[in-house]
Design a protein around this motif. Structure first.
Motif, PDB file in Angstrom:
ATOM      1  N   LEU A   1       0.856  -1.179   0.000  1.00  0.00           N
ATOM      2  CA  LEU A   1       0.000   0.000   0.000  1.00  0.00           C
ATOM      3  C   LEU A   1       0.899   1.237   0.000  1.00  0.00           C
ATOM      4  O   LEU A   1       1.683   1.432   0.928  1.00  0.00           O
ATOM      5  CB  LEU A   1      -0.897  -0.009   1.237  1.00  0.00           C
ATOM      6  CG  LEU A   1      -1.771   1.218   1.471  1.00  0.00           C
ATOM      7  CD1 LEU A   1      -2.723   1.443   0.302  1.00  0.00           C
ATOM      8  CD2 LEU A   1      -2.548   1.055   2.774  1.00  0.00           C
ATOM      9  N   ILE A   2       0.794   2.031  -1.039  1.00  0.00           N
ATOM     10  CA  ILE A   2       1.569   3.267  -1.133  1.00  0.00           C
ATOM     11  C   ILE A   2       0.583   4.431  -0.982  1.00  0.00           C
ATOM     12  O   ILE A   2      -0.240   4.676  -1.854  1.00  0.00           O
ATOM     13  CB  ILE A   2       2.326   3.380  -2.474  1.00  0.00           C
ATOM     14  CG1 ILE A   2       3.090   2.095  -2.805  1.00  0.00           C
ATOM     15  CG2 ILE A   2       3.240   4.605  -2.461  1.00  0.00           C
ATOM     16  CD1 ILE A   2       4.198   1.733  -1.846  1.00  0.00           C
ATOM     17  N   CYS A   3       0.656   5.113   0.149  1.00  0.00           N
ATOM     18  CA  CYS A   3      -0.230   6.247   0.449  1.00  0.00           C
ATOM     19  C   CYS A   3       0.469   7.511  -0.041  1.00  0.00           C
ATOM     20  O   CYS A   3       1.284   8.099   0.658  1.00  0.00           O
ATOM     21  CB  CYS A   3      -0.501   6.306   1.953  1.00  0.00           C
ATOM     22  SG  CYS A   3      -1.233   4.799   2.625  1.00  0.00           S
ATOM     23  N   ARG A   4       0.132   7.910  -1.271  1.00  0.00           N
ATOM     24  CA  ARG A   4       0.834   8.994  -1.964  1.00  0.00           C
ATOM     25  C   ARG A   4       0.161  10.348  -1.774  1.00  0.00           C
ATOM     26  O   ARG A   4      -1.055  10.438  -1.730  1.00  0.00           O
ATOM     27  CB  ARG A   4       0.861   8.724  -3.464  1.00  0.00           C
ATOM     28  CG  ARG A   4       1.663   7.563  -3.896  1.00  0.00           C
ATOM     29  CD  ARG A   4       1.587   7.371  -5.421  1.00  0.00           C
ATOM     30  NE  ARG A   4       2.431   6.274  -5.846  1.00  0.00           N
ATOM     31  CZ  ARG A   4       2.034   5.026  -5.960  1.00  0.00           C
ATOM     32  NH1 ARG A   4       0.774   4.706  -5.701  1.00  0.00           N
ATOM     33  NH2 ARG A   4       2.875   4.093  -6.341  1.00  0.00           N
ATOM     34  N   GLY A   5       0.994  11.391  -1.748  1.00  0.00           N
ATOM     35  CA  GLY A   5       0.505  12.760  -1.804  1.00  0.00           C
ATOM     36  C   GLY A   5      -0.036  13.266  -0.477  1.00  0.00           C
ATOM     37  O   GLY A   5       0.336  12.797   0.589  1.00  0.00           O
ATOM     38  N   GLU A   6      -0.920  14.240  -0.585  1.00  0.00           N
ATOM     39  CA  GLU A   6      -1.514  14.838   0.607  1.00  0.00           C
ATOM     40  C   GLU A   6      -2.239  13.779   1.432  1.00  0.00           C
ATOM     41  O   GLU A   6      -2.871  12.880   0.882  1.00  0.00           O
ATOM     42  CB  GLU A   6      -2.520  15.926   0.214  1.00  0.00           C
ATOM     43  CG  GLU A   6      -1.899  17.162  -0.406  1.00  0.00           C
ATOM     44  CD  GLU A   6      -1.046  17.939   0.580  1.00  0.00           C
ATOM     45  OE1 GLU A   6      -1.476  18.113   1.741  1.00  0.00           O
ATOM     46  OE2 GLU A   6       0.053  18.358   0.192  1.00  0.00           O
ATOM     47  N   PHE A   7      -2.155  13.911   2.753  1.00  0.00           N
ATOM     48  CA  PHE A   7      -2.792  12.924   3.625  1.00  0.00           C
ATOM     49  C   PHE A   7      -4.296  12.896   3.391  1.00  0.00           C
ATOM     50  O   PHE A   7      -4.937  13.925   3.232  1.00  0.00           O
ATOM     51  CB  PHE A   7      -2.498  13.222   5.098  1.00  0.00           C
ATOM     52  CG  PHE A   7      -2.930  12.112   6.001  1.00  0.00           C
ATOM     53  CD1 PHE A   7      -2.101  11.029   6.209  1.00  0.00           C
ATOM     54  CD2 PHE A   7      -4.169  12.120   6.605  1.00  0.00           C
ATOM     55  CE1 PHE A   7      -2.499   9.968   7.027  1.00  0.00           C
ATOM     56  CE2 PHE A   7      -4.583  11.081   7.420  1.00  0.00           C
ATOM     57  CZ  PHE A   7      -3.736  10.002   7.632  1.00  0.00           C
ATOM     58  N   SER A   8      -4.840  11.693   3.400  1.00  0.00           N
ATOM     59  CA  SER A   8      -6.263  11.498   3.158  1.00  0.00           C
ATOM     60  C   SER A   8      -6.804  10.469   4.140  1.00  0.00           C
ATOM     61  O   SER A   8      -6.113   9.500   4.484  1.00  0.00           O
ATOM     62  CB  SER A   8      -6.467  11.000   1.717  1.00  0.00           C
ATOM     63  OG  SER A   8      -7.766  10.494   1.540  1.00  0.00           O
ATOM     64  N   ASP A   9      -8.043  10.641   4.554  1.00  0.00           N
ATOM     65  CA  ASP A   9      -8.686   9.660   5.424  1.00  0.00           C
ATOM     66  C   ASP A   9      -8.796   8.294   4.736  1.00  0.00           C
ATOM     67  O   ASP A   9      -8.900   7.268   5.411  1.00  0.00           O
ATOM     68  CB  ASP A   9     -10.071  10.143   5.848  1.00  0.00           C
ATOM     69  CG  ASP A   9     -10.006  11.314   6.816  1.00  0.00           C
ATOM     70  OD1 ASP A   9      -8.953  11.479   7.483  1.00  0.00           O
ATOM     71  OD2 ASP A   9     -10.995  12.058   6.914  1.00  0.00           O
ATOM     72  N   THR A  10      -8.751   8.290   3.414  1.00  0.00           N
ATOM     73  CA  THR A  10      -8.771   7.037   2.663  1.00  0.00           C
ATOM     74  C   THR A  10      -7.580   6.173   3.045  1.00  0.00           C
ATOM     75  O   THR A  10      -7.680   4.936   3.096  1.00  0.00           O
ATOM     76  CB  THR A  10      -8.746   7.325   1.146  1.00  0.00           C
ATOM     77  OG1 THR A  10      -9.848   8.164   0.827  1.00  0.00           O
ATOM     78  CG2 THR A  10      -8.821   6.049   0.332  1.00  0.00           C
ATOM     79  N   PHE A  11      -6.438   6.795   3.345  1.00  0.00           N
ATOM     80  CA  PHE A  11      -5.254   6.041   3.758  1.00  0.00           C
ATOM     81  C   PHE A  11      -5.540   5.231   5.020  1.00  0.00           C
ATOM     82  O   PHE A  11      -5.094   4.093   5.150  1.00  0.00           O
ATOM     83  CB  PHE A  11      -4.065   6.966   4.027  1.00  0.00           C
ATOM     84  CG  PHE A  11      -3.596   7.782   2.863  1.00  0.00           C
ATOM     85  CD1 PHE A  11      -3.895   7.444   1.548  1.00  0.00           C
ATOM     86  CD2 PHE A  11      -2.835   8.914   3.085  1.00  0.00           C
ATOM     87  CE1 PHE A  11      -3.440   8.217   0.481  1.00  0.00           C
ATOM     88  CE2 PHE A  11      -2.367   9.691   2.034  1.00  0.00           C
ATOM     89  CZ  PHE A  11      -2.669   9.342   0.728  1.00  0.00           C
ATOM     90  N   VAL A  12      -6.270   5.834   5.939  1.00  0.00           N
ATOM     91  CA  VAL A  12      -6.589   5.167   7.203  1.00  0.00           C
ATOM     92  C   VAL A  12      -7.441   3.923   6.920  1.00  0.00           C
ATOM     93  O   VAL A  12      -7.160   2.834   7.438  1.00  0.00           O
ATOM     94  CB  VAL A  12      -7.292   6.129   8.181  1.00  0.00           C
ATOM     95  CG1 VAL A  12      -7.748   5.406   9.435  1.00  0.00           C
ATOM     96  CG2 VAL A  12      -6.376   7.302   8.522  1.00  0.00           C
ATOM     97  N   THR A  13      -8.440   4.070   6.103  1.00  0.00           N
ATOM     98  CA  THR A  13      -9.310   2.945   5.737  1.00  0.00           C
ATOM     99  C   THR A  13      -8.510   1.849   5.044  1.00  0.00           C
ATOM    100  O   THR A  13      -8.664   0.661   5.346  1.00  0.00           O
ATOM    101  CB  THR A  13     -10.458   3.424   4.821  1.00  0.00           C
ATOM    102  OG1 THR A  13     -11.179   4.443   5.499  1.00  0.00           O
ATOM    103  CG2 THR A  13     -11.376   2.286   4.437  1.00  0.00           C
ATOM    104  N   GLN A  14      -7.629   2.244   4.131  1.00  0.00           N
ATOM    105  CA  GLN A  14      -6.813   1.266   3.407  1.00  0.00           C
ATOM    106  C   GLN A  14      -5.871   0.519   4.357  1.00  0.00           C
ATOM    107  O   GLN A  14      -5.663  -0.689   4.208  1.00  0.00           O
ATOM    108  CB  GLN A  14      -6.012   1.957   2.307  1.00  0.00           C
ATOM    109  CG  GLN A  14      -6.870   2.479   1.175  1.00  0.00           C
ATOM    110  CD  GLN A  14      -6.089   3.371   0.216  1.00  0.00           C
ATOM    111  OE1 GLN A  14      -5.185   4.108   0.612  1.00  0.00           O
ATOM    112  NE2 GLN A  14      -6.441   3.295  -1.059  1.00  0.00           N
ATOM    113  N   CYS A  15      -5.305   1.222   5.317  1.00  0.00           N
ATOM    114  CA  CYS A  15      -4.413   0.577   6.285  1.00  0.00           C
ATOM    115  C   CYS A  15      -5.178  -0.393   7.178  1.00  0.00           C
ATOM    116  O   CYS A  15      -4.679  -1.481   7.501  1.00  0.00           O
ATOM    117  CB  CYS A  15      -3.673   1.621   7.117  1.00  0.00           C
ATOM    118  SG  CYS A  15      -2.286   2.371   6.231  1.00  0.00           S
ATOM    119  N   GLU A  16      -6.376  -0.018   7.557  1.00  0.00           N
ATOM    120  CA  GLU A  16      -7.201  -0.922   8.363  1.00  0.00           C
ATOM    121  C   GLU A  16      -7.502  -2.199   7.573  1.00  0.00           C
ATOM    122  O   GLU A  16      -7.417  -3.307   8.103  1.00  0.00           O
ATOM    123  CB  GLU A  16      -8.489  -0.226   8.797  1.00  0.00           C
ATOM    124  CG  GLU A  16      -9.275  -1.018   9.792  1.00  0.00           C
ATOM    125  CD  GLU A  16     -10.392  -0.227  10.451  1.00  0.00           C
ATOM    126  OE1 GLU A  16     -11.219  -0.866  11.130  1.00  0.00           O
ATOM    127  OE2 GLU A  16     -10.443   1.014  10.320  1.00  0.00           O
TER     128      GLU A  16
END
Length: 156
Positions: free
Chosen positions: A126-141
């Motif tokens: 999982l590469i969480c690119r660019g500006e921080f997004s709440d989507t990153f949190v969901t993807q990490c979960e």
């Protein structure tokens, strides 16, 4: 009684946002429907070869620093590479990167080192690119839950 399997999470989380990602991985891995997996979380400086050797699967979390993995994650590899080389071949793992840019160098470096260790990448990083997004949190979960559920089910 079936022995619990161990999922080790090693993550460098130097900021509030990266801590949110780590917390999400752990929350996903500890989903209430997954009860035969023990989750162990270690900061890089607290990670020793024995931690990796005793795990049945691994999730690595890192920031992208100057187009590379965080120095503390590299330190884990430096300290644990040879002690783990013969003892962890085939270890199922995945990783996530909090990338301010594209994460390409970080991904390449982790894949290169893990190939030398003969670990098995079992889930697309999982590469969480660019500006921080709440989507990153969901993807990490989802990443944490997927790894723990796969480990419990014997898929990995």
């Amino acid at each position: 009684m079936t022995a619990r399997k161990k999922l080790l999470v090693v993550s460098h989380a130097p900021s509030e946002n990266t801590q949110l990602l780590l917390d999400a991985v752990i929350r996903g891995a500890r989903h209430p429907d997954i009860d035969k997996v023990e989750i162990s979380c270690r900061a890089p400086l607290e990670t020793h070869p024995e931690d990796i050797q005793s795990a049945q699967a691994l999730v690595i979390g890192t920031t992208e620093n100057l187009g590379y993995m965080a120095g503390l994650i590299k330190d884990v590899f430096d300290r644990c590479y040879y002690p783990c080389l013969e003892r962890t071949q085939g270890l199922p793992f995945t990783f996530y990167v909090r990338a301010g840019h594209d994460g390409t160098g970080t991904r390449r470096a982790i894949e290169s080192i893990s190939t030398g260790l003969r670990w098995r990448l079992v889930q697309e990083p999982l590469i969480c690119r660019g500006e921080f997004s709440d989507t990153f949190v969901t993807q990490c979960e989802e990443l944490g839950m997927s790894m723990a559920a796969s480990l419990e089910a014997g898929i990995i």
